[in-house]
Design a protein around this motif. Structure first.
Motif, PDB file in Angstrom:
ATOM      1  N   ASN A   1       0.825  -1.163  -0.114  1.00 17.96           N
ATOM      2  CA  ASN A   1      -0.006   0.157   0.110  1.00 17.96           C
ATOM      3  C   ASN A   1       0.730   1.218   0.130  1.00 17.96           C
ATOM      4  O   ASN A   1       2.225   1.343   0.233  1.00 17.96           O
TER       5      ASN A   1
ATOM      6  N   GLU B   1      -4.626   1.388  -5.104  1.00 19.99           N
ATOM      7  CA  GLU B   1      -4.142   2.991  -4.842  1.00 19.99           C
ATOM      8  C   GLU B   1      -3.295   3.695  -5.929  1.00 19.99           C
ATOM      9  O   GLU B   1      -2.478   3.037  -6.400  1.00 19.99           O
TER      10      GLU B   1
ATOM     11  N   LYS C   1      -4.261  -3.859   4.259  1.00 23.75           N
ATOM     12  CA  LYS C   1      -4.081  -2.810   3.438  1.00 23.75           C
ATOM     13  C   LYS C   1      -5.874  -2.193   3.258  1.00 23.75           C
ATOM     14  O   LYS C   1      -6.664  -3.027   3.889  1.00 23.75           O
ATOM     15  N   PRO C   2      -5.854  -1.415   2.648  1.00 22.95           N
ATOM     16  CA  PRO C   2      -7.207  -0.697   2.408  1.00 22.95           C
ATOM     17  C   PRO C   2      -8.176  -1.704   1.765  1.00 22.95           C
ATOM     18  O   PRO C   2      -9.476  -1.394   2.112  1.00 22.95           O
ATOM     19  N   SER C   3      -7.649  -2.473   1.046  1.00 27.61           N
ATOM     20  CA  SER C   3      -8.745  -3.380   0.225  1.00 27.61           C
ATOM     21  C   SER C   3      -8.213  -5.027   0.157  1.00 27.61           C
ATOM     22  O   SER C   3      -8.628  -5.760  -0.364  1.00 27.61           O
TER      23      SER C   3
END
Length: 259
Positions: free
Chosen positions: A69, A92, A138-140
């Motif tokens: 990320n 990202e 991670k964000p996703s």
């Protein structure tokens, strides 16, 4: 600095002759040697300095395309980062102000958030069952790291994780070197490279990577492009270099060809 293979030198010369080019590099195992703990990775200083010099040349765009990320990438990259940075295999993207209308990070929808929560629950069970197995968030995506585990433990953890997630709707599994990433974002480095090519209207792309996840990038390259795999093993790339220590020679030669 090591010398390039003559065939790679010739291919690099043809690539360098294109008017507008994109030089896109993976980070772990490419700019940085692989390490046991992701937070200990650093780009080889010469590679980072040469990539920065390349980005200052007319007609040259530079980018990092990483599975990390963007926050993690910034923490381990002490040099000036390229203006174009792709993180989390494309989920990202950091671009200069002039291009920001072309990309906006999209928040996860309810279905994706639910899938990510279930992914994390399953991988937490696996990580808790094996020594020296850890998770990265991670964000996703959630990532299972087994590099520090004993080989038998590592193999067992990866196998259990894949089995536990195999029927989970919305989960995309990306297996790399001693890692398994389960993501609710379905892009990859190939999609990211194609997006950058179209965004920047470049004539040719150089992509350098070392891992299984980089194969998605190599597979979208065109005949005018140049793919270079770091290390041995089957690949869709057209050329090899032996290790991250050979990357400076590649970048320095490209700079000389563009001057």
């Amino acid at each position: 600095m090591s010398e390039l293979d003559p065939q790679l030198q010739e291919a690099l010369s043809s690539f360098a002759a294109q008017q507008n080019i994109l030089v896109a590099l993976d980070f772990d195992g490419t700019m940085s040697p692989l390490v046991d703990r992701p937070e200990d990775a650093r780009p080889l200083p010469e590679s980072a300095e040469l990539l920065e010099s390349l980005g200052e040349l007319p007609g040259v765009f530079t980018a990092l395309i990483s599975g990390r990320n963007l926050a993690s990438l910034a923490q381990v990259y002490p040099h000036a980062m390229p203006e174009f940075c792709i993180g989390s295999h494309g989920a990202e993207r950091k671009v200069p102000q002039a291009y920001q209308e072309q990309w906006a990070d999209k928040p996860l929808n309810d279905e994706q958030r639910d899938s990510l929560e279930r992914i994390t629950q399953e991988l937490t069970k696996v990580a808790d069952s094996y020594e020296n197995v850890s998770l990265e968030y991670k964000p996703s995506a959630t990532v299972l790291h087994v590099r520090q585990a004993a080989p038998q433990e590592a193999d067992a953890a990866l196998s259990e994780a894949k089995n536990s997630l195999s029927d989970l709707a919305g989960a995309k599994l990306l297996e790399g070197k001693s890692v398994l990433e389960a993501s609710v974002h379905h892009g990859d480095k190939g999609e990211s490279l194609t997006w950058l090519r179209n965004l920047l209207h470049v004539d040719a792309v150089l992509f350098v990577g070392d891992d299984v996840t980089d194969e998605n990038g190599f597979k979208v390259l065109k005949p005018v492009d140049l793919g270079v795999k770091v290390g041995s093993g089957p690949t869709a790339a057209s050329h090899y270099i032996a290790s991250p220590q050979d990357l400076p020679a590649l970048l320095q030669n490209l700079i000389s060809m563009r001057d």
